[in-house]
Design a protein around this motif. Sequence first.
Motif, short mmCIF file in Angstrom:
data_model
loop_
_atom_site.label_atom_id
_atom_site.label_comp_id
_atom_site.label_asym_id
_atom_site.label_seq_id
_atom_site.Cartn_x
_atom_site.Cartn_y
_atom_site.Cartn_z
N THR A 34 -4.23 4.05 7.89
CA THR A 34 -5.41 3.79 6.85
C THR A 34 -5.28 5.15 6.05
OG1 THR A 34 -6.30 5.12 8.90
CG2 THR A 34 -8.05 3.63 7.70
N ALA A 35 -4.19 5.52 6.55
CA ALA A 35 -4.11 6.57 5.15
C ALA A 35 -3.01 6.35 3.81
CB ALA A 35 -2.92 7.47 5.56
N TYR A 36 -2.07 5.28 4.30
CA TYR A 36 -1.43 5.09 2.90
C TYR A 36 -2.85 3.77 2.82
CZ TYR A 36 3.16 6.21 4.15
OH TYR A 36 4.22 7.21 4.03
N THR A 51 -4.89 1.70 -2.42
CA THR A 51 -5.89 1.19 -2.86
C THR A 51 -5.77 0.70 -4.49
OG1 THR A 51 -7.03 1.04 -0.16
CG2 THR A 51 -7.90 0.31 -2.60
N LEU A 52 -5.68 -0.33 -4.42
CA LEU A 52 -5.51 -0.53 -5.69
C LEU A 52 -6.25 -1.76 -6.71
CD1 LEU A 52 -3.51 0.98 -8.42
CD2 LEU A 52 -2.29 -1.17 -8.84
N GLY A 53 -7.38 -1.47 -7.08
CA GLY A 53 -8.65 -2.58 -7.13
C GLY A 53 -10.01 -2.07 -7.36
N LEU A 54 -10.69 -2.62 -6.28
CA LEU A 54 -11.74 -1.50 -5.81
C LEU A 54 -11.99 -1.34 -4.93
CD1 LEU A 54 -14.40 -5.25 -6.29
CD2 LEU A 54 -13.97 -3.38 -7.78
N HIS A 82 0.44 -1.39 -0.49
CA HIS A 82 -0.24 -0.05 -0.43
C HIS A 82 0.79 1.10 -0.41
CE1 HIS A 82 -3.75 -2.28 1.29
NE2 HIS A 82 -3.73 -1.35 0.13
N LYS A 83 1.71 0.71 0.67
CA LYS A 83 2.37 2.29 1.27
C LYS A 83 3.60 2.48 -0.43
CE LYS A 83 6.66 4.56 4.02
NZ LYS A 83 7.58 4.22 4.99
N ALA A 84 3.85 1.58 -0.97
CA ALA A 84 4.51 1.95 -1.65
C ALA A 84 3.32 2.47 -3.58
CB ALA A 84 4.97 0.23 -2.88
N VAL A 85 2.81 1.98 -3.00
CA VAL A 85 1.65 2.54 -4.51
C VAL A 85 1.21 3.71 -4.11
CG1 VAL A 85 -0.34 1.94 -5.48
CG2 VAL A 85 0.70 -0.34 -5.15
N ALA A 86 1.15 4.31 -2.93
CA ALA A 86 0.61 5.33 -2.46
C ALA A 86 1.45 6.55 -2.69
CB ALA A 86 0.11 5.82 -0.53
#
Lengths: 620, 339, 425
Positions: free
Chosen positions: A393-395, A400-403, A215-219
């Motif tokens: 939660t922030a990250y 979030t990559l999806g739905l 999540h952090k990486a994507v964020a």
Amino acid sequence: MTDTAQTVRYVRETMIPPSEPPLKEQGAVKWMRENLFSGWKNTLLSLVSIYVLVKLLFALVPWFWNSVWTAGSLNECRETLAVLEGLTTHGGACFAVISDRWLQLLFGFYPAESYWRPILVFILMFVALAPILFSARLPKQMLWFSMLFPFLGTWLLWGGSFWVPILVILGFVVGAVGFKVGGRFAGAFGAVALGVAGAALWWMVAMPTINGALHKAVALSRIDGTKVELIETLATNPAQIDAIEAEQAAVQEKINELTAEKDVLVVEMLAAREAGTEPSSDQKTAFNAIMDELMVERRHYTALGFTAFKLQQAISDANGLLANIEALPQWEADLPKAIQTAAEMDAALPDGLHNLVSVNQVPAGTSPEAVDALRAYLDADTAVLNLRANIETAYERLGTLGLAPVTSRDFGGFMLAMIIGVAGIVLSLPLGILLALARQANLPIVKGFAVAFIEIIRGVPLIVWLFTASLLLNYFLPPRTSFDLVLRVVIMVTLFAAAYIAEVIRGGLAALPKGQFEAADSLGLDYWKSMRLIVLPQALKISIPGIVNTFIGLFKDTTLVGIIGLLDPLNLSNSIRAAAEWNGVYWELFVFIGLLFFVSCFSMGRYSLWLEKKLQRGHR
Amino acid sequence: MKKSIMLGALAVAGLTAASASASTLDDVKARGKLNCGVLSGLTGFSQPDANGVWEGFDVAVCRAVAAAVLGDSTAVEFVPLTTQVRFTALASGEIDILARNTTWTFSRDTDLKLDFIGVNYYDGQGFMVPKSLGVTSAKDLDGATVCIQTGTTTELNLADFFRANNISYEPIPIETNAEAQQQYLAGACDVYTTDASGLAATRATFEAPGDHVILPEIISKEPLGPVVRHGDNEWGDIAMWTLNALIAAEELGVTSANVEELSAAATTNPEINRLLGTEGDLGAMIGLDAQWAVRAIAAGGNYGELFEKNIGVNTPIGLARGLNAQWTEGGLIYAPPFR
Amino acid sequence: MTTLTDTPKQGFRLSQLIYDTRYRSITIQVIATVLIVAALWWLARNTVANLTALGKDFTLEFLGNRSGYDINQRLIAYDSNATHGRAALVGILNTLLVAGLGCVLATILGVIFGVLRLSKNWIVSRLAAVYVEGFRNVPLLLWIIAIFAVMTESTPSPRDFRGENPVASMALADNVAITNRGAYIPEPLFANGLGDVEIKPGGVFADLYFNVSIDLIVILLTLVVSLLVVKLVNTRAADIQNATGVRPTTWWVNLLIIVAPIAALLWGLGFYLGKPELSGFNFSGGTHLRNSLLALWLALSLYTGAFIAEIVRGGINAVSKGQTEAAFALGLRPNRTMRLVILPQALRVIIPPLISQFLNLTKNSSLAIAIGYMDVRSTLGGITVNQTGRELEGILLVGLFYLLLSLAISTGMNWFNDRVKLKER
């Protein structure tokens, strides 16, 4: 031979065609004589039945026949009934409430733009069930999909990043590898121990870490783009909302005009009725036309409202996210300091206070300073917890990559009943099998625990267990944890269903000829192999009808979750009645909900009957 | 430290670890959403519409708080709660504020560790009877059958009232308003008793509302108000003064229509100026910015506007202001001064 | 050549705990016990920690406090000044009442519809099928609410009995009033009754006080004595039959023995029926069977009856056709075939699932609150828990009550089942 036949005069040459049976012995009359009036007792029974039937139909048919489907409120229903048919509310149903709220009754507050997700899950459920239900006709490979379905379905329903279900499944893989490795080096016990430990370790430690990192990486990779997008949303949406509101105002204007028009017409028609004449058909057509138009406009209004609501939501989400993005560096900077402080405070605490979670727990005679220190430490600890949660939660929100995630609070209606029912059965199956085996086992203590569990669960009504889930489960969990009600209910329902399933499977095990167990033993199979390869496949097959019946029971019982505040169809009907326009609607909602349940339970019941028949044939 | 590590793991493992944190305000800000406990359906006070958007008088309080704190009246997560779990949900941190017509009582405020932040509706338990019975006072109800919508205090009030007046009755306890309504209309009970606001709302939906009267006796005091957890005074102050801001706004004539204009520049009325942040820094004192009250008022309007929009005379529920009029008009609604 | 010798005796090795079947089961059980006890200890520890954190304790003292609420249907004396414990007791009795009544009616309905569904009469069997499928496939909660509502809508309200030309009138020669508040039926009363005995235990059981009518005891005693005498007469008749082959006619003697003392007793006590009469808002006098009781009773019976009908049908179908044919070959008439051949065999199949239906009905009676029937879940588990905030204790007590009740029912029915079971040798 023919010669003789011709010469003998009294012998017929040809057969007489069979004559028609007498009127009493053919067609409908015969059928009725045989099936309805075959004796005085039967005749009496038939007549009584027909009387009851006719009475019922006379009471119900007009109510359905005169039902109103286009109206914006109960009062409009009454108006329509009064002007068109000259009837009171009891004369006809107001199914307009269903046409207004049927989506809500099916999906609860699930976001409308995501309705495809539960629908897809529903369809996939049948695909997943097919190889189990119709095992003879479908390839075995489909079972792989059945095993994936629970994870896929959960992800589709609740949303979130696409890798979460994969990570969860990987936990099973880790467990399986642990099982294999453990089995090689330390026998069955080692296998189980290593398998469970591996999976638990994965889910508790590795998965959260990997999940957070992803999540952090994507964020981080898209934080700037997101920021721009969010700012744009904030910039454009208000104008769009204003435009929609202007359009809404126009529609409202139109609705008002139509309503006024309708009111005039209603007064005219009611006056006609008062005078004893039926309103003219022109008037009725005009009235119907206005009502139809009114409904179209109202739907338009609601749809606009929905769009505006979504835009508004986007704004609040954007605001929240932007605030998070801004706060993130601060939080991350604060976290180590907070951890440091809390650790120092913990170290400074007097002995015996380290593991307490509340100042109420301090032993008598503790000095006030110590209590204060404990309080301060607890606050610091909570602060760490919250900082962690905030960053997490922030990250998660940013990465979030999806739905789009949907909270279980928004679940409701028939969908909720389905989810609780299906989750209850699917999760309870393995537990039920274990319990049934434990109850059959040759181990007195284990057997005793299994019997006690099954009897305690079965001896107490589901509603009491649901109260336990909603009121008491928080007492049994570690202090300061609580988790969402749907999950709590699913856990409780799973335990409940497991006890029933265990009994069903016990029946299946008992129905299996003893020779099967002995044959497995004589082949030299160990306990688990003989169960897995010989006994359970047969016992489960016999138990399927029982399992389906348990499922039907459980599915109907999901109406009870309304009593603890979840929005199942029945409780949702209360929420719908709370809207001023539908307050007072009573039977229509019940009829609709009853019909929904009837259709699904009846078809499942038919399937179980069909299966029973098929299995009976299989055994002969 | 062990605790927070374990709880963190639980949180990510799918079990939300909720903790009643020291500062609700920080939680709410971090979350970007206000969690608000409501009734799953009470006409006029909280009900979802066809789009699933919550509306009503109680709902409006939450929206105002969200607007004041987060600057966004839609940033609210509504949690429908039953009577039994409402306080547990608040204590466990599942919700930040409970706006679910809850009566302010001594034991709730003290023993249950709650803080009532004020009263947004003064209610009382009343009786409704069909006009045809010819009953004019609740004291004439000797031997009557009474439908009660069960709640925490209704049964007790009823039992006490009839015992005090030494008359007998037959209670029919009913769980939901819909069933009670159906029983009452069918004549299965002579009287329907619940909060007077609920009676009015119910009567409004009858086919012939004029055939039923609400008796003059109000047998209990039911000050209904929003509730927060005990112990977080900062958060309690925010909720309390948001409610007070709505009330003061009505008294001062600030409405959702003119609040923009009034807050653009200082007016001649210093109290309006302080309320709307054009003078002094009241917002900073409760940890918010200067515009907090402006947003709260703009969200749905002042107290009077909310009342009229959700439950007032022109709505189907048609409640008169009565006790809930401003103190200047002879009611009990009264905001402490903003200074 | 190797010689076969015993394997050298070895001492106990640790690995035997896993690999030796003699020890393995012990190992498994010890591990299971440790795990389960640890889990229970963990739950208990959490509960204690949570309770202290909330500043609560675990006590049943609240049962002794004033309840403050009224209950409409009470089989024992109760008012709002009584204790929560007493309210719980009223609820328990109400649960037992509706469960008992429900089991009886459900069995009757189930047998009737189970047989009707096998009827050759097309319309009857179809209607029975509609009944069974309709009730089995719709949630019970919905049925309870619907039946309650139908009962209130389709019957007259007490107001309709009033006035010069009342809309409704009482049935059975003005003895029974059927209203939408329930049915009012005559109650047995005694002009010169013997009064009541008050039973008042002390200590923890102080709430268990109740009154027993002496009239009732006397009547029951008389009945028991009469039945004993009848039994004596029958034994004597059997002896005579065994000795002489002729059985003396005993039925009128038996009838006399049963009826005469009771009649004399009733006359002596001044027995009469108290009729319900319209007064004020309601009927007074007579026994009031409330709509909530009737609706719950009916709904539970109809719902469970549908399941029992299927069980009965299955049971009858399970008896092979050869049995019927054999009975006919013996010259038995259809009635007797059913009674002497089919039913006894079908019963063995029917009774075990019937037990679980009775258990289900009892547990399902906990839905009573939906229509305001004050069972134990509504009093102790509902209003009391709400009033006192003692949810942990309240819910535990309610659960415990249902558990004990279920165990009692299943023990009793299993005992009965053992008696009728086919004794295989």
